[in-house]
Design a protein around this motif. Sequence first.
Motif, PDB file in Angstrom:
ATOM      1  N   ASP A   1       0.821  -1.217   0.000  1.00 32.65           N
ATOM      2  CA  ASP A   1       0.000   0.000   0.000  1.00 32.65           C
ATOM      3  C   ASP A   1       0.859   1.273   0.000  1.00 32.65           C
ATOM      4  N   VAL A   2       2.123   1.127  -0.271  1.00 29.38           N
ATOM      5  CA  VAL A   2       3.001   2.297  -0.331  1.00 29.38           C
ATOM      6  C   VAL A   2       3.539   2.430  -1.754  1.00 29.38           C
ATOM      7  N   SER A   3       3.343   3.617  -2.315  1.00 25.25           N
ATOM      8  CA  SER A   3       3.779   3.815  -3.696  1.00 25.25           C
ATOM      9  C   SER A   3       5.273   3.577  -3.853  1.00 25.25           C
ATOM     10  N   LEU A   4       5.606   2.890  -4.928  1.00 23.79           N
ATOM     11  CA  LEU A   4       7.024   2.657  -5.219  1.00 23.79           C
ATOM     12  C   LEU A   4       7.758   3.951  -5.571  1.00 23.79           C
ATOM     13  N   SER A   5       6.998   5.008  -5.852  1.00 24.64           N
ATOM     14  CA  SER A   5       7.648   6.290  -6.148  1.00 24.64           C
ATOM     15  C   SER A   5       8.448   6.791  -4.953  1.00 24.64           C
TER      16      SER A   5
END
Lengths: 399, 399
Positions: A183-187
């Motif tokens: 749930d954490v953006s890879l950005s």
Amino acid sequence: MCNCVSRLSTHRAVGAGKRGGSDSDTQQSTCGWRETRGNEEEEKGERERGECDKDGIFCHIVRPEDININMVQAKSWILTKLFDGVPKDSDFKLEVEELPEPKDGEVLLESVYLSVDPYMRAFCSFRMKEGDRMIGTQVSKVIQSKNPAFPVGIHVLSNFGWRTHAVSDGTGLTPIMPDWPQDVSLSLALGAIGMPGLTALYGIEEVLGLQEGETLLVNAAAGAVGLVVGQIAKIKGCKVVGSTGSDAKVAYLKELGFDEAFNYKTVASLDEALRKASPDGYDCLFENVGGYFSTVALQHMKNFGRIAVCGSISVYNDSTPQTGPYPHLTMIFKQLKMEGFMQGRWQHKHPESLKRLMAWFKEGKLQCREHITKGFEKMPAAFIGMLQGENIGKAIIAV
Amino acid sequence: MCNCVSRLSTHRAVGAGKRGGSDSDTQQSTCGWRETRGNEEEEKGERERGECDKDGIFCHIVRPEDININMVQAKSWILTKLFDGVPKDSDFKLEVEELPEPKDGEVLLESVYLSVDPYMRAFCSFRMKEGDRMIGTQVSKVIQSKNPAFPVGIHVLSNFGWRTHAVSDGTGLTPIMPDWPQDVSLSLALGAIGMPGLTALYGIEEVLGLQEGETLLVNAAAGAVGLVVGQIAKIKGCKVVGSTGSDAKVAYLKELGFDEAFNYKTVASLDEALRKASPDGYDCLFENVGGYFSTVALQHMKNFGRIAVCGSISVYNDSTPQTGPYPHLTMIFKQLKMEGFMQGRWQHKHPESLKRLMAWFKEGKLQCREHITKGFEKMPAAFIGMLQGENIGKAIIAV
């Protein structure tokens, strides 16, 4: 579990700890991204293909549909003219090349997120020539693989510059940290839980040795590094003063918990603003700006003050180098220490450091604001905008 | 044995280890002084008066002849005009005042050797006003005493500035190091076995952390600090490159064992001279000069180079501060560390450090050249000459 698969479709801005809220129209998220996943079955299939077995060895099953018999068209941004002052659109050229299929041992990568950072401007002046591809880091997805170490579907960090696709034999590819939450953006691997976050952390811990109760000054405080610097300093129990370039940024810094923040563009006197924000002076300066700011700030350092020289954005666009008074006399009388650094020096600490940054993010102690530009075609504009301070937080290009 | 008495009559220049040789006409000694003693009986009498008992408690016998009923005339050099550029004779005024007899707990001091140092020029600009007495350290002799801690005949270091006599209650007086050899001039307590020597030692060990096999660059290399820096670096097994301002100084540096030395005033290009002296660059810079030299030298530092900022003599005479390119970008790319320092920071190490310096001197590893000016009246001229680089080694005024 191996973190091989992350499929992106739409993005929604979410907070760490307090999820919800979207400002995707403005392309500013306050705290990173949650990825809304597409077809779960399709995802499951990809996951299976890229999964590790229990011994950590990749079992990569090549299926016919993995093999793309068409050549891939890779777009690249080329530096056509060495920057003279502020970079212009005309200094860049979009090139398209056809990539060959990966050979045995190779993979084909497709960019997902790309990074634009201030250091690129400085780097271009010193180490690039016209005709070179713009340098930089990106989060890429493996879309074809003949290298079992990098199965289809996994994401990696690569330094392949400003381009949409690349063929690699695996050299220089860095897997995203293990256990990256879905749930954490890879950005964020390009930002607060990546190079800029590590830069902030090492600058504070390894260079400054910041101690509880000390006062830290950080400039370019609403930038990718500055935001993390201020928040880590607060975690460590310090007084934090931030200098930034707009009233909106000042408001955001205060929202984040900075004790003092000011807009250096509108204060009547930088000297007075620094004195007012901390009449007793500063134990530490996290230097992102250099130039005139550094000269004024030097006078406000306490005896035995430490300065971590991370960046110098105020001089990057100079064709003729700016000059200022030599700092030596002040450095002697106040016995100041000043050290330039790059985060790669502590590479051996990266895995542990990234875990700490991720933990702070998950606990809501580290807000990871991003400034997202959608479209590879807009990279030069995003880069120029970042140099002009348009962004709050990390400037990212989502392909 | 207590080192209470040191009577001076004539001076002869001698070497450490290889005694002999005199150039008293030129007021340059190569390695310090041997004191030719006067009346042994008189000396013995003074020694008795100032001797410690076996418990280290001073037994001070006051005799009638110790009490001087005449007022003492103390001469002082006063700063009459804040320096504008290079100091001039007319910026100073010689004043005479009559000192009262010492009261209980006080002593009367008479200067024996006075020091002129580059830092005084910088200090005057920042922390003095017109009418102040010139600041500085001296070796003084106690000539009257009503303070048993400082018996008549002993020598002390004091910060009473440019004056021949002073009354003190003992505050701020520092006894010369215990066991100072009788055949070593006390003037060295103002030089290589005093503040400048400690500055060199701490700069090398505490700031630079100089390691065997590294290459060190030192500028103002034939000055009071520079000479010691180079020699300690040689003791530590390093390559030493010295920059200095005359061919005679270059010759002396080479005689001392500097690996490379050049005259910065006559080289066609400082950049080229630095490259030629060490094509691989420099691990450490001991910075005494600042200004333009610092800008050029920065480009020759190796990655992770360290710079000890001890002095900045090239800018001390500026009425308008010189400017140069900001150093930040180079500091980042090379990850350089630069630290300003003053030796007082390591005061707790002074006793041990002075012993080490003295031991090197006695072993002949540390040559302690001095530039002696005779006559208190010549202090301004000696100061101005030192700022212009007339001296090789420590500039001293012998009263």
